[in-house]
Design a protein around this motif. Sequence first.
Motif, short mmCIF file in Angstrom:
data_model
loop_
_atom_site.label_atom_id
_atom_site.label_comp_id
_atom_site.label_asym_id
_atom_site.label_seq_id
_atom_site.Cartn_x
_atom_site.Cartn_y
_atom_site.Cartn_z
N LEU A 4 26.53 32.20 27.32
CA LEU A 4 27.11 33.21 28.21
C LEU A 4 26.89 32.82 29.67
N GLU A 5 25.71 32.35 30.00
CA GLU A 5 25.44 31.93 31.38
C GLU A 5 26.30 30.72 31.75
N ARG A 6 26.46 29.79 30.81
CA ARG A 6 27.31 28.62 31.06
C ARG A 6 28.76 29.05 31.26
N ALA A 7 29.22 29.98 30.41
CA ALA A 7 30.59 30.49 30.55
C ALA A 7 30.79 31.13 31.91
N ASN A 8 29.79 31.90 32.35
CA ASN A 8 29.88 32.56 33.66
C ASN A 8 29.92 31.53 34.78
N TRP A 39 51.50 31.95 43.91
CA TRP A 39 51.34 32.75 42.70
C TRP A 39 50.21 32.21 41.84
N GLN A 40 50.06 30.88 41.78
CA GLN A 40 49.01 30.27 40.97
C GLN A 40 47.63 30.51 41.56
N ARG A 41 47.55 30.72 42.85
CA ARG A 41 46.25 30.92 43.49
C ARG A 41 45.70 32.33 43.24
N TRP A 42 46.55 33.32 43.18
CA TRP A 42 46.07 34.70 43.07
C TRP A 42 45.17 34.95 41.87
N PRO A 43 45.52 34.50 40.67
CA PRO A 43 44.59 34.70 39.55
C PRO A 43 43.26 33.97 39.73
N HIS A 44 43.28 32.84 40.43
CA HIS A 44 42.02 32.14 40.69
C HIS A 44 41.14 32.93 41.66
N TYR A 45 41.76 33.53 42.68
CA TYR A 45 40.98 34.39 43.58
C TYR A 45 40.33 35.51 42.78
N ALA A 46 41.11 36.13 41.90
CA ALA A 46 40.59 37.22 41.08
C ALA A 46 39.46 36.72 40.17
N ALA A 47 39.63 35.55 39.58
CA ALA A 47 38.60 35.01 38.68
C ALA A 47 37.29 34.77 39.41
N VAL A 48 37.36 34.27 40.64
CA VAL A 48 36.14 34.04 41.42
C VAL A 48 35.42 35.36 41.66
N VAL A 49 36.14 36.38 42.07
CA VAL A 49 35.52 37.69 42.32
C VAL A 49 34.93 38.27 41.04
N ILE A 50 35.68 38.18 39.95
CA ILE A 50 35.21 38.73 38.67
C ILE A 50 33.98 37.97 38.18
N ALA A 51 33.98 36.65 38.30
CA ALA A 51 32.83 35.85 37.86
C ALA A 51 31.59 36.15 38.72
N LEU A 60 27.53 43.99 31.82
CA LEU A 60 28.97 43.81 31.59
C LEU A 60 29.39 42.34 31.69
N ARG A 61 28.42 41.45 31.63
CA ARG A 61 28.72 40.03 31.86
C ARG A 61 29.77 39.49 30.90
N ALA A 66 35.03 37.16 30.21
CA ALA A 66 36.27 37.05 29.43
C ALA A 66 37.48 37.38 30.30
N LEU A 67 37.36 38.40 31.15
CA LEU A 67 38.45 38.77 32.05
C LEU A 67 38.71 37.64 33.06
N ALA A 68 37.66 37.01 33.56
CA ALA A 68 37.83 35.88 34.48
C ALA A 68 38.55 34.74 33.77
N ALA A 69 38.19 34.49 32.51
CA ALA A 69 38.85 33.42 31.73
C ALA A 69 40.33 33.73 31.56
N VAL A 70 40.66 34.98 31.30
CA VAL A 70 42.07 35.37 31.15
C VAL A 70 42.81 35.15 32.47
N ALA A 71 42.18 35.48 33.59
CA ALA A 71 42.82 35.25 34.90
C ALA A 71 43.08 33.76 35.11
N ILE A 72 42.13 32.93 34.72
CA ILE A 72 42.30 31.47 34.86
C ILE A 72 43.46 31.00 33.98
#
Length: 151
Positions: A4-8, A39-51, A60-61, A66-72
């Motif tokens: 889990l820590e590695r995934a994060n 458009w490709q950058r926006w999900p990455h911005y979201a993933a950084v914030v979520i991670a 809630l890690r 998982a949500l960050a992975a979906v954004a990626i």
Amino acid sequence: MTRLERANAVALALPAALLAGAWGSQLIGHLYPCEMCHWQRWPHYAAVVIALLAFAVTPLRRPLVALAAVAIIVSGVIGVFHAGVEYHWWDGFTTCSRIGGATLADIMRAPVIRCDVAQWTLFGISLAGFNAAISLAGGFYILNLLRTPPR
């Protein structure tokens, strides 16, 4: 380090690295992004914030990672679409964008950035193609790390 820590860590490092590459190509390499590149950058911005949030809110890690992975993965899917437009496999549904400026004269002098023309390729793969491959592989790798290991 647990899975889990590695995934994060990957969910934070991967989009941050891809965004650093995108911004580096823009600011240093003068490869200005088209609308679909943004458009490709926006999900990455979201993933950084979520991670980052997942590091702070440990109860809630797992769902946050998982949500960050979906954004990626979403960025990767957009990258597949954009690469297809660049290779003329299908038509895009956006107009090309211009780099803005302070005055009308600045705007008129700015280069037109076409979404259907790759500005740079390596071995025939555009930046959108690289984003697609790296984002999809990375996103699914993160989801795989989140799976409970067999006993």
